[in-house]
Structures are given as C-alpha cells and as structure tokens.
Design an enzyme around this catalytic site. Structure first.
Site, PDB file in Angstrom:
ATOM      1  N   ASP A 100      13.288   8.831 102.015  1.00 31.86           N
ATOM      2  CA  ASP A 100      12.732   8.861 100.663  1.00 31.86           C
ATOM      3  C   ASP A 100      13.161   7.648  99.853  1.00 31.86           C
ATOM      4  O   ASP A 100      14.102   6.923 100.214  1.00 31.86           O
ATOM      5  CB  ASP A 100      13.143  10.132  99.941  1.00 31.86           C
ATOM      6  N   GLU A 108      17.370  12.284 100.009  1.00 30.84           N
ATOM      7  CA  GLU A 108      18.686  11.714  99.690  1.00 30.84           C
ATOM      8  C   GLU A 108      18.773  11.332  98.227  1.00 30.84           C
ATOM      9  O   GLU A 108      19.791  11.575  97.560  1.00 30.84           O
ATOM     10  CB  GLU A 108      18.942  10.491 100.579  1.00 30.84           C
TER      11      GLU A 108
END
Length: 486
Positions: free
Chosen positions: A79, A146
């Site tokens: 991400d 994350e």
C-alpha cells in the site's frame, strides 16, 4: 501511462515500479495489485499463496547447488499513502500516479509518489525474475495496510514464513542500514459536545490554514515543519478573546502524515468581526515568522460565510475543547539518550475533526520504548478525559530492538564496502518499520532494513533520487548472492 519509466536504469526495477504506479493501491485497497502480482507470478512459474489477512507470499526455489543456503525473506508493503494537493483532483482508488523526472529525482504530479514502499516491492519482483542471480531459497512477503494501521504485519499468520534471514526494503536513506525502529500506537479520541443555536447577533467566519509542506510523522517529526492542526488551534485559542465558538473543524487526513491543511468555522459576535480579522491577520504574520524558511508557504485566511443552519458548540464546550487541543502533546517529546540524533518519543496530531458536535482525534504516538508509548497515550486519556471524551489505544505495535552483532548486518557491511567503497552508517529509525512486529511473531529472524534515498514521504513532495536506486539495486543483488557463500 508512465512510459518514460522504461527508459530509466535499472530497467527491471523501473518496469515493475511502472506497474505499481499504474495500479491504484491506497491502504485498504490493495486487492487489484495483489491480483496483478499473482498473475505475474504464475507467468514466471513462481509459487504464491496468501494468509488469512490477505498478505501475499511468493516463493522461488534456490539456484541448483544452493538449496542449503539459509532461507531469505524479502519484505515490503504493497500500500501507499494517499495524499494530494488541495488543487489537484485525484481519485487514489481509480487514477494512476503520474510521474516525472526533474534534476535527477522522480516526482509525482500533485500527489504522493508511492516510492514508499513501491521501490522496495519493485526491486523484490525484479530479483525474483532475474535469470542470472545466484540465490538460496527465496520468499517474498508483501504485506497490506502498513500505512494505515500496520494491519498486514499485525495480522500475519504464525508458522507461515520459512526463512531465517529477512531484508526489509522500506528504508529511505541510501548509504545507511537500519537495525532498529520505534514502536507506536494510534490514540483515538471521541466525544459528543453540547451545542447551542446561533445567536441573532452572531456571524460565522471560515478559517483556512494551508500551504505547509507536511511530511512523514516519524522520519520528519524533528524537522522545522508546521503541523496545521497545532497552528490552527493556536488561532482558535486567540479568538477566544472575542468569544468565538467553534462550529466545525477538519484538519489532516492521515494519522501518520504531518497535516498540511486545516479548516474551521467559528461563530462570534458580529460587532467583533473586525477585531477577529485583525487577530487572525496578526497571528498569520507571527506564525510565518516563527516557521521561517522551514515551512515558508503558510497561508492563513478568513472570510465570512452564510450562517444558515449553523449550531456551534456552547461557549464553555468550545473553550474547553480548544484548550485541550492546545495542550495536547504534539511533535518531539524526547530525543534518545542512547542513540544520538534519533528521536526517542513523539506524537503526531494527525487527524482532528468536529461536525455537528461530534469531535474526533486520531494521533500517532511513536517511541523506541514501548513503555513511553503507553505513558503518552495515558496523557491523552488524562487530558481529554477532562472534557468527557472517550480515549482508546488502537493498532499498537512493538519496536524493533537493535542487534548490532547480527550476522546479516556484518555481511551487508562487507558487501557495501566492497561494492560502494565506503562503510554504511548503522542507524535506528524513528519510523515504524514492520520489523518490530515481524520479529515479535518470528523471533528467530535476523533482520536489516535498507533502501534508496526518498524524501518527502507521506506528502505530495515525495521524491526518489534516481542514482541511489541504481546503487540500491546493485547492492541488493550483491548481498543476495553473497549469502550463498559461507
């Protein structure tokens, strides 16, 4: 899209990074990219599977003759932070990241670039398809969410990974290697505050504070940057002189990005509007002087808006809320006594909102000591408890305890010296790398973290230095190959 990336070197890394730029992947919306990578893995004959959380693992057998080399895990997160300038319309769930090169750096047009951690992911993919690389058993671990919550690492399956060594490729300083990081937690504050109808003699002003640089709430927290929430609350505090009542507020969008913009509507006696404008203009000049060249773009403006339907907080509630926000910890709390130049404990007042009496804060506390995270969170509980707010601690994750005597670090230092001609700096980082969480689940892992030079992460100023990507790639290949020899 982003065809110009194909002309950059090293070509395999930039080809994969182009795929990442062209595939939307904000935190919590990585499914499209996971599907793309699974299709790619099948085309390469690479095994792939996912754990219950959705983290993706790719596995490649060792080069013949090196089956007994200790297994190596290559790790990054899929991400990216989704931040765009206010004047740049961008849908991070649909639109590709548009990139350009300037003065030896790769930038994005008005948005975050996603080099954090896209370049680490791209380098891992390039390694897996490299036909000339000699290597032991390889696992590529790509975690999810994350940037938003460390959710992928926290939800990682136990007894799933097989490797003994781990390379985290999520660092942002070429020439350095990281062996420890801060832990952290989100501190979430919620309250329902009393309001009262707008009085006949009151008007409404809309305050806008913008133009700040923003940045990474760990890596940049010690820099001379303005926090839009901290600064606009200071303006609200000054407006108490004219009995201003807070109507609504919106500042920041991510708890791990230093907020660049904040907006508020306030109600105040109409005959005090001129005095309020004078206070705002004077304070704007003061704030610009204080920030100086560290964050020179600050703009503070106020304009009258229609009061129709407005119901601001009561004066007492507004005063108490602004006072609590004004007193809340923000920025560097303490520098490390054991690691010179490294922040030990900090807090980022990342997201603040008030709408129809519903107040919300999401702050990110970080520290090299887990006990200090608990203590900072308790300060929030004590402070906002005074106004009747509910305070919770969420998404806590442990720090990564340094191991300066690790065998993997020694091998990296030797490769760095041989390939680049100088020894790397060995550091501890205030950002929250996933290594702390991974180490708590797999305590046998010997880990290090390194990467190319990235600046302005978590902001639309994010950029990566092209020359360091070339050296990062060479070093990564050399390290992987060196691990096949005793």
């Amino acid at each position: 899209m982003n065809e110009h990336l194909d002309a950059l070197s090293p070509a395999p890394v930039w080809r994969h990074f182009r795929t990442l730029c062209n595939t939307p992947r904000p935190s919590g919306h990585e499914a499209q990219l996971v599907a793309v990578l699974e299709t790619w893995a099948e085309s390469q004959g690479i095994d792939h599977d996912r754990d219950a959380f959705g983290n993706l693992r790719l596995r490649k057998s060792a080069t013949p003759g090196h089956e007994h080399t200790p297994g190596l895990i290559l790790q990054g997160h899929l991400d990216m932070v989704a931040q765009a300038n206010a004047d740049h319309a961008h849908d991070f769930r649909r639109d590709p990241i548009r990139t350009y090169v300037a003065d030896g750096w790769l930038h994005a047009e008005g948005t975050t670039l996603g080099a954090d951690n896209g370049l680490g992911v791209a380098a891992i993919l390039a390694l897996l398809e490299d036909p000339e690389l000699t290597h032991g058993p390889l696992e590529a671990l790509f975690t999810l969410e994350e940037e938003s919550s460390m959710g992928g690492a926290l939800g990682l399956a136990d007894d799933w990974l097989e490797g003994k060594l781990l390379l985290n490729l999520d660092s942002e300083d070429h020439g350095e290697v990281f062996i420890g990081c801060a832990g952290g937690a989100d501190v979430v504050v919620d309250a329902r505050l009393p309001s009262a109808a707008l009085k006949a003699d009151e008007c409404v002003l809309r305050l806008s504070l913008s133009g700040l640089k923003g940045g990474h709430s760990g890596l940049d927290i010690h820099q001379p940057l303005g926090n839009a929430n901290r600064l606009l609350v200071r303006v609200l505090r000054a407006l108490e002189h004219v009995d201003a009542r807070l109507l609504n507020y919106q500042g920041g969008t991510l708890r791990n990005a230093i907020p660049r913009e904040a907006f508020a509507d306030v109600a105040l006696p109409a005959d005090e509007q001129q005095e309020a404008m004078a206070i705002i203009n004077a304070l704007g000049q003061t704030l610009r002087r204080e920030l100086g060249s560290g964050d020179a773009g600050l703009q503070l403006v106020a304009e009258p808006v229609s009061p129709e339907g407005a119901e601001p907080l009561t004066l007492d509630a507004s005063t108490m809320l602004v006072a609590a926000l004004h007193a809340a910890p923000c920025g560097v709390e303490r520098m490390s006594a054991d690691v010179p130049g490294v922040v030990e404990t900090s807090n980022n007042l990342g997201v603040v909102s008030l709408e129809q009496g519903r107040f919300h804060v999401c702050a990110l506390v970080r520290s090299l000591h887990d006990s200090a995270v608990v203590a900072m969170a308790d300060r929030f509980n004590a402070l906002f408890g005074l106004i009747g707010a509910r305070v919770s601690v969420e998404n806590a994750y442990p720090g990564w305890v340094p191991n300066p005597d690790g065998a993997l670090l020694k091998r990296f230092k030797a490769c760095h010296q041989a390939l680049l001609g100088y020894a790397p700096a060995v550091n501890v980082i205030h950002a929250g790398l996933e290594c702390g969480i991974l180490g708590s689940k797999y305590p046998h892992l010997d880990m290090i973290s390194f990467g190319p030079t990235i600046r302005g992460a978590h902001s639309p100023d994010e950029r990566v230095e092209l020359a360091t990507v070339e050296e990062f790639w060479r070093l990564l290949r050399a390290l992987v190959e060196s691990l096949t020899s005793r």
